[in-house]
Design a protein around this motif. Sequence first.
Motif, PDB file in Angstrom:
ATOM      1  N   UNK A  57       0.874  -1.163   0.000  1.00  0.00           N
ATOM      2  CA  UNK A  57       0.000   0.000   0.000  1.00  0.00           C
ATOM      3  C   UNK A  57       0.912   1.212   0.000  1.00  0.00           C
ATOM      4  N   UNK A  58       1.003   1.854  -1.159  1.00  0.00           N
ATOM      5  CA  UNK A  58       1.989   2.926  -1.302  1.00  0.00           C
ATOM      6  C   UNK A  58       1.490   4.209  -0.663  1.00  0.00           C
ATOM      7  N   UNK A  59       1.079   4.133   0.582  1.00  0.00           N
ATOM      8  CA  UNK A  59       0.665   5.294   1.390  1.00  0.00           C
ATOM      9  C   UNK A  59      -0.312   6.182   0.647  1.00  0.00           C
ATOM     10  N   UNK A  60      -1.278   5.568   0.021  1.00  0.00           N
ATOM     11  CA  UNK A  60      -2.322   6.371  -0.614  1.00  0.00           C
ATOM     12  C   UNK A  60      -3.277   6.870   0.453  1.00  0.00           C
ATOM     13  N   UNK A  61      -4.043   7.916   0.181  1.00  0.00           N
ATOM     14  CA  UNK A  61      -4.996   8.419   1.179  1.00  0.00           C
ATOM     15  C   UNK A  61      -5.986   7.347   1.603  1.00  0.00           C
ATOM     16  N   UNK A  62      -6.455   7.455   2.827  1.00  0.00           N
ATOM     17  CA  UNK A  62      -7.337   6.442   3.397  1.00  0.00           C
ATOM     18  C   UNK A  62      -8.663   6.316   2.659  1.00  0.00           C
ATOM     19  N   UNK A  63      -9.032   7.324   1.898  1.00  0.00           N
ATOM     20  CA  UNK A  63     -10.316   7.240   1.184  1.00  0.00           C
ATOM     21  C   UNK A  63     -10.263   6.215   0.048  1.00  0.00           C
ATOM     22  N   UNK A  64      -9.058   5.767  -0.291  1.00  0.00           N
ATOM     23  CA  UNK A  64      -8.919   4.726  -1.310  1.00  0.00           C
ATOM     24  C   UNK A  64      -8.865   3.360  -0.623  1.00  0.00           C
ATOM     25  N   UNK A  65      -9.621   2.404  -1.151  1.00  0.00           N
ATOM     26  CA  UNK A  65      -9.539   1.055  -0.604  1.00  0.00           C
ATOM     27  C   UNK A  65      -9.718   0.031  -1.708  1.00  0.00           C
ATOM     28  N   UNK A  66      -8.813  -0.924  -1.800  1.00  0.00           N
ATOM     29  CA  UNK A  66      -8.966  -2.015  -2.762  1.00  0.00           C
ATOM     30  C   UNK A  66      -9.889  -3.076  -2.193  1.00  0.00           C
ATOM     31  N   UNK A  67     -10.599  -3.759  -3.085  1.00  0.00           N
ATOM     32  CA  UNK A  67     -11.516  -4.816  -2.656  1.00  0.00           C
ATOM     33  C   UNK A  67     -11.356  -5.994  -3.600  1.00  0.00           C
ATOM     34  N   UNK A  68     -11.112  -7.159  -3.033  1.00  0.00           N
ATOM     35  CA  UNK A  68     -10.893  -8.346  -3.855  1.00  0.00           C
ATOM     36  C   UNK A  68     -11.798  -9.474  -3.403  1.00  0.00           C
ATOM     37  N   UNK A  69     -12.580 -10.010  -4.339  1.00  0.00           N
ATOM     38  CA  UNK A  69     -13.450 -11.140  -4.023  1.00  0.00           C
ATOM     39  C   UNK A  69     -12.763 -12.469  -4.330  1.00  0.00           C
ATOM     40  N   UNK A  70     -11.894 -12.462  -5.301  1.00  0.00           N
ATOM     41  CA  UNK A  70     -11.114 -13.643  -5.642  1.00  0.00           C
ATOM     42  C   UNK A  70      -9.902 -13.180  -6.431  1.00  0.00           C
ATOM     43  N   UNK A  71      -9.038 -14.095  -6.773  1.00  0.00           N
ATOM     44  CA  UNK A  71      -7.766 -13.658  -7.361  1.00  0.00           C
ATOM     45  C   UNK A  71      -7.912 -13.090  -8.759  1.00  0.00           C
ATOM     46  N   UNK A  72      -9.089 -13.223  -9.373  1.00  0.00           N
ATOM     47  CA  UNK A  72      -9.287 -12.688 -10.712  1.00  0.00           C
ATOM     48  C   UNK A  72      -9.880 -11.288 -10.711  1.00  0.00           C
ATOM     49  N   UNK A  73     -10.293 -10.813  -9.549  1.00  0.00           N
ATOM     50  CA  UNK A  73     -10.953  -9.521  -9.447  1.00  0.00           C
ATOM     51  C   UNK A  73     -10.273  -8.639  -8.403  1.00  0.00           C
ATOM     52  N   UNK A  74     -10.081  -7.374  -8.776  1.00  0.00           N
ATOM     53  CA  UNK A  74      -9.584  -6.394  -7.809  1.00  0.00           C
ATOM     54  C   UNK A  74     -10.254  -5.064  -8.117  1.00  0.00           C
ATOM     55  N   UNK A  75     -11.150  -4.645  -7.233  1.00  0.00           N
ATOM     56  CA  UNK A  75     -11.852  -3.390  -7.417  1.00  0.00           C
ATOM     57  C   UNK A  75     -11.197  -2.294  -6.592  1.00  0.00           C
ATOM     58  N   UNK A  76     -11.518  -1.065  -6.949  1.00  0.00           N
ATOM     59  CA  UNK A  76     -10.986   0.094  -6.247  1.00  0.00           C
ATOM     60  C   UNK A  76     -12.141   1.000  -5.852  1.00  0.00           C
ATOM     61  N   UNK A  77     -12.239   1.292  -4.574  1.00  0.00           N
ATOM     62  CA  UNK A  77     -13.266   2.195  -4.099  1.00  0.00           C
ATOM     63  C   UNK A  77     -12.626   3.480  -3.585  1.00  0.00           C
ATOM     64  N   UNK A  78     -13.254   4.601  -3.939  1.00  0.00           N
ATOM     65  CA  UNK A  78     -12.828   5.891  -3.396  1.00  0.00           C
ATOM     66  C   UNK A  78     -14.022   6.440  -2.633  1.00  0.00           C
TER      67      UNK A  78
END
Lengths: 113, 114
Positions: A57-78
């Motif tokens: 986690x390259x010290x991005x602001x806390x309002x950013x959060x990654x979300x992963x349901x399985x290894x094929x998916x990686x979402x980004x929420x702001x």
Amino acid sequence: ETAVFQTPNYHVTQVGNEVSFNCKQTLGHDTMYWYKQDSKKLLKIMFSYNNKQLIVNETVPRRFSPQSSDKAHLNLRIKSVEPEDSAVYLCASSSGLGGREQYFGPGTRLTVL
Amino acid sequence: AQSVTQPDARVTVSEGASLQLRCKYSYSGTPYLFWYVQYPRQGLQLLLKYYSGDPVVQGVNGFEAEFSKSNSSFHLRKASVHWSDSAVYFCVLRYQGGSAKLIFGEGTKLTVSS
């Protein structure tokens, strides 16, 4: 041939709103990444995930959060966007932590008004 | 510290001319090196890669790159450019092992004029 898919292509929103971007890869990789590309085309890594666990986690602001349901998916929420979040967000994947090359999706362009 | 420098922000060449895009890196060991290309409104596509061995590596669409440890360089070349080569080119360094972190150069915008 695209094997890393991102939705949406573009998103325009107001300051303070919440947004979510999706990424899916069909390469069978187990490591996925989010990068931010600014208006000058500079790329910086934000997160990487290996087998659904956050590795970097390259010290991005806390309002950013990654979300992963399985290894094929990686979402980004702001959670609450700011004007400086306007950028292109690129998703990538690789085969394992030792995987050498990364494969990128087409990107999601975010504009914050 | 590890870094990648692309000294030319913009390069313009005529169609059919030869091309060299420069890349210098800073890394204590022997890095993995890549060139990626980004066409307008698209993601990054891998052009070629260097891991070890022959310092001249071939990529897609007639591109090649030469690794030089003594000069800490990884320059990209093409013998004859086409208008469709107009894009932004990124030189990228990857740590060996660890978290697979990539270090990107600033990019070189190539314009091929007809």
